[in-house]
Design a protein around this motif. Structure first.
Motif, PDB file in Angstrom:
ATOM      1  N   ASP A  91       0.837  -1.200   0.000  1.00  0.00           N
ATOM      2  CA  ASP A  91       0.000   0.000   0.000  1.00  0.00           C
ATOM      3  C   ASP A  91       0.873   1.251   0.000  1.00  0.00           C
ATOM      4  O   ASP A  91       1.996   1.237   0.501  1.00  0.00           O
ATOM      5  CB  ASP A  91      -0.889   0.032   1.251  1.00  0.00           C
ATOM      6  CG  ASP A  91      -2.096  -0.884   1.115  1.00  0.00           C
ATOM      7  OD1 ASP A  91      -2.265  -1.458   0.022  1.00  0.00           O
ATOM      8  OD2 ASP A  91      -2.866  -1.002   2.089  1.00  0.00           O
ATOM      9  N   ASP A  93       0.266   3.971   1.705  1.00  0.00           N
ATOM     10  CA  ASP A  93       0.189   4.766   2.931  1.00  0.00           C
ATOM     11  C   ASP A  93       1.165   4.345   4.026  1.00  0.00           C
ATOM     12  O   ASP A  93       1.066   4.820   5.156  1.00  0.00           O
ATOM     13  CB  ASP A  93      -1.245   4.741   3.466  1.00  0.00           C
ATOM     14  CG  ASP A  93      -1.731   3.325   3.735  1.00  0.00           C
ATOM     15  OD1 ASP A  93      -0.931   2.387   3.586  1.00  0.00           O
ATOM     16  OD2 ASP A  93      -2.908   3.152   4.105  1.00  0.00           O
ATOM     17  N   GLN A  95       1.325   1.724   5.693  1.00  0.00           N
ATOM     18  CA  GLN A  95       0.788   0.864   6.768  1.00  0.00           C
ATOM     19  C   GLN A  95       1.523  -0.473   6.760  1.00  0.00           C
ATOM     20  O   GLN A  95       1.665  -1.110   7.788  1.00  0.00           O
ATOM     21  CB  GLN A  95      -0.709   0.640   6.572  1.00  0.00           C
ATOM     22  CG  GLN A  95      -1.550   1.802   7.049  1.00  0.00           C
ATOM     23  CD  GLN A  95      -2.999   1.392   7.209  1.00  0.00           C
ATOM     24  OE1 GLN A  95      -3.708   1.263   6.217  1.00  0.00           O
ATOM     25  NE2 GLN A  95      -3.432   1.195   8.426  1.00  0.00           N
ATOM     26  N   ARG A 193       0.752  -4.090  11.591  1.00  0.00           N
ATOM     27  CA  ARG A 193       0.226  -3.101  10.637  1.00  0.00           C
ATOM     28  C   ARG A 193       0.175  -1.739  11.311  1.00  0.00           C
ATOM     29  O   ARG A 193      -0.525  -1.543  12.296  1.00  0.00           O
ATOM     30  CB  ARG A 193      -1.149  -3.526  10.167  1.00  0.00           C
ATOM     31  CG  ARG A 193      -1.663  -2.687   9.013  1.00  0.00           C
ATOM     32  CD  ARG A 193      -2.602  -3.508   8.185  1.00  0.00           C
ATOM     33  NE  ARG A 193      -3.480  -2.716   7.366  1.00  0.00           N
ATOM     34  CZ  ARG A 193      -3.227  -2.378   6.109  1.00  0.00           C
ATOM     35  NH1 ARG A 193      -2.105  -2.734   5.534  1.00  0.00           N
ATOM     36  NH2 ARG A 193      -4.117  -1.683   5.401  1.00  0.00           N
ATOM     37  N   ARG A 196      -1.724   4.765   9.304  1.00  0.00           N
ATOM     38  CA  ARG A 196      -1.461   5.492   8.075  1.00  0.00           C
ATOM     39  C   ARG A 196      -0.405   6.583   8.292  1.00  0.00           C
ATOM     40  O   ARG A 196      -0.476   7.303   9.284  1.00  0.00           O
ATOM     41  CB  ARG A 196      -2.775   6.162   7.670  1.00  0.00           C
ATOM     42  CG  ARG A 196      -2.992   6.164   6.237  1.00  0.00           C
ATOM     43  CD  ARG A 196      -4.365   6.679   5.919  1.00  0.00           C
ATOM     44  NE  ARG A 196      -4.802   6.004   4.708  1.00  0.00           N
ATOM     45  CZ  ARG A 196      -4.353   6.342   3.518  1.00  0.00           C
ATOM     46  NH1 ARG A 196      -3.516   7.335   3.369  1.00  0.00           N
ATOM     47  NH2 ARG A 196      -4.726   5.655   2.452  1.00  0.00           N
TER      48      ARG A 196
HETATM   49 MG    MG Z   1      -4.241   1.966   4.455  1.00  0.00          MG
END
Ligand code: MG
Ligand code: UDP
Length: 318
Positions: A91, A93, A95, A193, A196
């Protein structure tokens, strides 16, 4: 060669951070690499920033969709245009920490064709965490294949697996399911995880719901079978009721002596509307399957591309 695919939708706030962190990791991986950013029809400054990154570093290439097609489609397009011996999906962002790629590559070199991340802790709100947990548990119960718990799209796939996924013509794509479907040696690595890095989540509630439906309906026919089981159960209960009512009519005196009265109208109305609710739900479920068949039959392109930068053969695959 390693390809890294990054779907981006209105990610102007994180792209620079992503560039710094991911480049650092890729450079130390000691292999040739490419990073493919897929701009999923962003409306902010994302594409300009991507062009700027490409002009500074030719490892970073990009596709620009002509509109927003959704995360799973963006990932699929990136995989289609990737040239690497393995493809990594991450991703934008941050994360999914880019530093995890070292472990992914090690496992790939050990011989695993698929290495995927398993999310241990999530830095997201409680409702979202509960929904995710619930979804993965339902999916595992329903799906015909073994889709691991809490595994997202953050993964590494060998070229063999990428070729198989690219050859799948599905329009409503659930990449982590297709990946599990492909088989080969797969291993999950746990990671935390993160929250963001910047900006707001781009997955709206409706998009998440569609993803959940895609996941379950693409890998299970159980919802269809449910209607048979439920229908049978209701039929059996209704038969008992029918027998009861017939007896009640025949032995009216005895029933009234026992104090058993006839069923009030209100209950009949409630039962009838309850059952029509159930019927409509199943009609909707059939409709979902039918709609997906319709998508496949129409066979429209899965995405449309407005622009590409950094690729050598540009037009052949558009
Ligand atoms: Mg995300
Ligand atoms: N994304 C996308 N198209 C969309 C929605 C999201 O390409 O329509 C990308 C987004 O830019 C990000 C990734 O998909 O790189 C995951 O999105 P997000 O962070 O919003 O989802 P979450 O992490 O909350 O599940």
């Amino acid at each position: 060669m390693i390809s890294v695919v990054v779907p981006c939708y209105n990610e102007e706030d994180v792209l620079h951070q992503l560039y710094m962190r991911l480049s650092k990791v890729c450079q130390t991986l000691n292999d040739s690499y490419e990073v493919i950013l897929v701009d999923d029809g962003s409306r902010d400054n994302t594409w300009n920033i991507i062009c700027d990154i490409n002009s500074r570093d030719s490892h970073w290439k990009a596709l620009r969709f002509a509109r927003n097609f959704g995360h799973q489609t963006a990932v699929s397009a990136g995989m289609y245009f990737a040239n690497g011996d393995c493809v990594i999906i991450i991703d934008a962002d941050l994360q999914d920490p880019p530093e995890e790629l070292y472990r992914f590559i090690d496992k790939w070199k050990e011989g695993y064709e698929v290495v995927y991340g398993i999310r241990t802790k999530r830095k997201e709100n409680l409702v979202k965490r509960i929904c995710y947990k619930l979804f993965y548990r339902i999916l595992r119960r329903f799906a015909d294949i073994d889709i691991p718990y809490d595994s997202g799209d953050f993964c590494l796939m060998d070229r063999k697996v990428v070729n198989i996924l690219n050859s799948m013509p599905e329009h409503n794509r659930f990449v982590r399911g297709l990946r599990a479907w492909a088989g080969f040696r797969q291993i999950g690595l746990e990671y935390e995880r993160k929250a963001r890095a910047a900006g707001e989540p781009k997955y709206t509630f409706t998009k998440l719901l569609k993803l959940a439906f895609d996941g379950i309906l693409s890998f299970s026919k159980l919802p269809l079978r449910f209607s048979i089981y439920l229908g049978l159960t209701i039929l059996i209960i209704a038969t008992f009721f029918m027998v009861f009512v017939i007896f009640q009519n025949i032995f009216e005196d005895w029933f009234s002596k026992m104090g058993l009265k006839s069923i009030p109208y209100a209950i009949i109305i409630i039962i009838a509307s309850f059952l029509s609710g159930i019927q409509l739900i199943f009609l909707g479920i059939f409709g979902e399957y039918l709609g997906r068949i319709y998508d496949e039959v129409r066979n429209r392109p899965i995405w449309t591309i407005q622009d590409m930068i950094g690729f050598e053969q540009k037009s052949s695959k558009i």
